[in-house]
Design a protein around this motif. Sequence first.
Motif: not given
Length: 1214
Positions: A356-360, A366-370, A405-413
Motif C-alpha cells: 500500500y505504501l509503495c503504490g503496488l 506506483p507513481n514517481s513518488e512511490d 513490480s505490481v505482478e511480483a508483489f501480488e504473487k508474493h502477497y
Amino acid sequence: MEWRRSYGRAPKMIHLESNFVQFKEELLPKEGNKALLTFPFLHIYWTECCDTEVYKATVKDDLTKWQNVLKSHSSVDWLIVVVENDAKKKNKTNILPRTSIVDKIRNDFCNKQSDRCVVLSDPLKDSSRTQESWNAFLTKLRTLLLMSFTKNLGKFEDDMRTLREKRTEPGWSFCEYFMVQEELAFVFEMLQQFEDALVQYDELDALFSQYVVNFGAGDGANWLTFFCQPVKSWNGLILRKPIDMEKRELIQRQEATLLDLRSYLFSRQCTLLLFLQRPWEVAQRALELLHSCVQELELLDVSVPPGALDCWVFLSCLEVLQRIEGCCDRVQIDSNIAHTVGLWSYATEKLKSLGYLCGLVSEKGPNSEDLNRTVDLLAGLGAERPETANTAQSPYKKLKEALSSVEAFEKHYLDLSHATIEMYTSIGRIRSAKFVGKDLAEFYMRKKSPQKAEVYLQGALKNYLAEGWALPVTHTRKQLAECQKRLGQIENYLQTSSLLASDCHLTEEERESFCREILSFAGRQTDSPGHKIVLPLHSFAHLRDLRFTPPNAVVHVGGVLSVEITVCSQMPVPVQVEQIAIHVHFSIEKNNYRKTAEWLTKHRAAGGLVSFPTEAAPCPAPQSSLPALELCEMFERSPSDNSLNTTGIICKNVHMLLRRQESGAALEASTGVALEDGAHVLKCTSVTLEPGANTITFRTQAREPGTYTLRQLCASLGPVCFVLPHIHPPVQYDVYSQEPQLRVEPLADSLLAGIPQKVKFTVTTGHYTVKNGDSLQLSNIEAMLILCHAENRAVIYSNTREKASDAALRVQSSDKVTSISLPAAPAYHMIEFELEVLSLPSAPAAGGESAVLGTTEPHWKHRDTQKASHSMATTDHRVSIDCPWSIYSTVIALTFSMPFRTTHSLLSAGTRKYVQVCVQNLSELDFHLSDSNLVAAGDSSDLRLVPLHTDSQQHVRSEQAAFFVWELKWTREPPPPLHGQFSVGFSPASEQRLSVSLKPYTYEFQVDNFFTLYSVTAEISPPPGAELCKTGALCSLEVTITRLADLLEVDKDEALTESAEYFSTKLMYEVVDNSSNWAVCGKSSGVVSMPVCARATHRVHMEVMPLFAGYLPLPDVRLFKYLPHHSAHSSQLDADSWIENDGLSVDKHVDEQLDSSSIRSRGSGHSAASSEHKGLPMPRLQALPPGQVFNCSAGTQVLVVPSKDDHVLEVSVT
C-alpha cells in the motif's frame, strides 16, 4: 567434571576448557578488569632442578620473584611442579635424593600449602610410576583450576551485581554493563551451560525493556539517548552467525541503534535456544520481539522512515522461519505450525503495508513518488549478507523482488496470505484465518475483483456474528455492502444497508446514508412491477408488543376487534411506509365446545397485552448462550513439609467455553424469508414510522367463526417488503357463534327448604335476538313455589359485561305454569334477573324411608362426610322451562337442603311411657321455633299425648338442638301403635321481614309395641355374716324377672310353648358389667322358660366379686327372646343341652350395647361344651323391642368396702 557452587545451587557436570600460556607480567589482570574468558585462573611454575647448588643459586630466587609478582597482583592460585628425570640422576653422583629438592621447595614456599607442590616423575616414560605421577598431577591441576574458577567466577558475579546496583547513578552505561554480563554468558556457554547463559541474556532483555517502559512514563535514563538516534539501516535479524561481531562492536562503542541492540540480543538468544533444541521457542520469542520493537520505537520517539520498520519486520520474520527450517525437518515443522503461523501472519501484514505504501495495490500502479520511496527502502537494506548471497529464496531477495513490480508483489502477497490462511485453518484458529481473509478481500477490492472478495467477507462476517464481535461485524458489513453494490446484488445490498442503517456503532451520518440508499431504491420504477424484494424485518423495525380490544381477544360474529401493535423503528430518520399488514391464518376448531363463549371467556387471558422478545440483534452476544464459568481453587503443597507452594484458579469447563462456535450463526441471506399470501389480511396504509416506538391500530369485523392466528408482519416500501416471518409467541383471536343458553343458579352456596331463597336466571342470547313478548314458561310443582314481587327487574349486559339497560320484570303465575316476560335484547347480550323460590319443609319419614312424589327427589346430602351427624337431607326439584328460541324444553334441577334433622326416642318409667322429639339445626342460620305439636294420626282415640314442655318460642342457633317431650297415655290394653305427626313453626332469627308466611316443619314417625312386658330387678347381698360387701369377697347376685301382662298377640312366635296348664316362652338373660367393676363367677347367662301370665316371676342366683371399693353400680341384666332353629336335628336334641350350651346365634336385631366381652369372660369350660355340638344347628336370639323391658335396678349402687389386707386402696367413683 562435577561443579559444585555455593548458595545451595545444585551441582552440574561442566566441560572446562583451559589454555596454557607462557607467564608474562603484562598478562596479569589489572584493577577493574572485566574480562573473564582471558583471566589467568592458575599459575604453574615448572622446574627440573636436581642440584642443590643450582637450586640455591638460581631456582630459589626465580621462585621468590615469581611469587612476589603474583602477590602484587593479588593472585593466590599457583602450583609448583618438580619434574624428575632419571638420566640426570645417573650423571650426578653427589646429588641428594629427589625428596631433598621437593622438601626444600615445600619448606621455603609451601609451609601452609604443601599440596601446592607436586612431583612429575619421568613424564616421557611409560611406566606405572610415571602414570601415577601424571594422575596425581592432573587431579591436583583439575582441583586447583576448578577452585580458582569457582572463586573468580563468584567474585565476577559479585562485581557484576555491584555494577548493576549502580544503574541509578549518573554516568552509568548500559552498554558497559551489557558487555560485563555477556562475559558471564560467554563463560556459561563455554561450560556448555546454555540455560544459565540464556538467563543472562534474558536478564539483559528485561532490564533494557524496563528502562524503555520507564522512559515512556517520563522517567528516562541519560544513556537511552544513544538508542534514540534515527534508524538508517533495516536489514533485519542476523541469525546465521553465532556472534554478530559487527553489532557487538557497535554496542561496545555505544554507537548501536535500538534495532542493532535488539537484533544482536535476539541472535544470541536464538543461538542458545537452538543449542537447547528449543526452536519453537525461537518463533515465539521472535514474534514478541518484533511487536515490542515497534512499541519501543514509538516510546523512545525514534525517527524511522516510512516503511523501514515494515521492511525490518518482514525480513526478520522470514529470517527466523528459514533459521528454524534449517534445523528441523518437514515433519517437525508441519506438526508445530501453531508456533510459526504468527510469523507468517505478521510477515503477510507487513508486506501488505509495504504494497500500500509503495503504490503496488493502487489502480494506476506506483507513481514517481512511490518509486522514489521504494528506492529509499531498498537502499536502507544495504548489500545482501555473504551468508545468504548464494541462497535463492533469501528474505533479502524476496523483499526486493516483491517491491520490484505490481505482478511480483501480488504473487508474493497472495502466496503468503493463502499459506497463512491454510495454516490457521489447520490448527483450528478460524478467527485468525478469517481476519487474514478479510485483508485479502480488501486487496481484491482494490484490485477490482469484488467477486473474489465477497467469499472472504462473508466468511469473516459469519465468524464475527457467531462469536459476538460487534465492531468487526459493523466494519465487515460496510465492506460487504460496497462489494455487493459493485456486484449488482440488489437484494443482498439492501439487506446489508438496512442492517447498517440500524447499527448503533456507526455515526448518524453513515446510518442516514445507508437509509437513503433503501429509500431511493424504494422510490424507483422497477422493470418488473410485480416483483417484490423481501427482507427480514429485524433490521428495519422491532415488534415490541401487541394489544387486543377486547382484551380477551374473543369476539362474536359481526363484532369489531382492534389490534394495536407497537413497532420500534430502528431507522435514523422518519420513514413513510406505504402499507403495514398482518397476515392472518384462519382455522376452524373441530371441537365445538372449545369455541363456545363460555370456554373462550374462561380459558383466554384477560390482559390483552402480548410482549415479544427482542429480535436477534445484528451482533448477537454469545455470552448468554455459553455455559457459566465453573471455577475452583487450586493449591499445590510441598510433599515434604506440606507448605503452600502455589495457588491459583482452574476453570473446569474450559472445553465448553473455548470450543468452536462457527456453526452457531448462519450467513445473512434473505432466501429464508417468504411472504405468505392469504385471504385474511389486516392492513393499515400510509404510516410514518418515526425513530423509536410507533403505535399502529388495525380494525376488523368478524365474519366467520373460528380461530385467527397472526402469522406475519409486513411493512411495504414500494417493491421492498420488510417481513417478520413468524410472530412468536403465537398470537391469535377467536370469533365464535353462540347458541342461546339459559343458566339457573342459586345465589347462596345451598338452598334451604322452608324459607324463601333467591335464584339467579342468566339468559345468554347468542345469535338470537330477544323480542318483546318473548317469555320463559316454567312448569309449577306442588313442593316448590315461585314467589312474584313487583320490584323484580332484569338487567341487560353486553358480551363484555358492560351494562346496557334494565327493565321491569313481569311474572305471571297460574296453576300449572309461571310465565316470565323477557325484555327485548339484541344478539350476543345477557339478561340477568333474580327470583325467589320456596320449597315446602318436610322431613323424610323415620327410618330413612321417603316416598318419591312427582319430580321431587329427597336424599341425604353430607356437607362433611366424616361427620354423619351434620348431614342435611336434600330434595331435588326438577322444573321444566320452555324457551322462545327452542322447541325443546329445558329441565333444571334445584337442590334444597332441609335445615333441620329430627329424631325421636321412647322413654320408660315402669309402665309409663314418654315420647321425646329432638330437632337439630344443621344450617348456618339461626331460627325461632314455636307452636310445637305432636298428634297421633289415624284411629288414635285410645291414645293421648300430654306435653311436658313449655309452649314458649325457642331460639335455636347453628349446630344446636331443641327437645320436646310428651307423656303417652292409653285407655285400652294393650295400647295400639303410635303414628306420630310432629310439627313446629319456624322462622329465621334475622330481623328481615318475610314477604310470605312460612309453613310449619313436619316430621312423621311410628312406635310399635311400646308397652312394658317384663320388669327386671337385680340385688347384691354381702357374704353371710358380713354387713357390707368387700373387695375380693364373693357376693350373691339375685336377678328377678317378672311378667307384667298375660298372653298377648306379640307373644305368639316361635319361642311360645303351650302346655296343659299355661303357655310359656324361652328367654335368655345375660349379666354384663361394661365398667369392669364386678367379676361374674360361674355362668353369666342362661335360658329360662317364662310362663306367659301376669305376675309370673323367675329368679336367678349367681356369685359376683367386687373388684374396687366404693359405691359401685350394679351389673347390667339383658333379656333376649330365645328362638329355636328350625331343622331336622333340632327336634332330636334335649332342651337341657340347649340351655347349658353357651354358643348362641344372636339375631341381627340384638341391642347394639350387647358387649361380646361378657360372653368371652364366661370361662373355658363352656367353650368346651360348645365344641361338643360343633356343626349342629344353633338357636337364635332376638332383642325385645324398646319399652317392653324395664330395669328396675337401673341407677342403683352398692357400697363396697376395701378388704383389710389390701396395701393399695383403689376406689371407684361413678
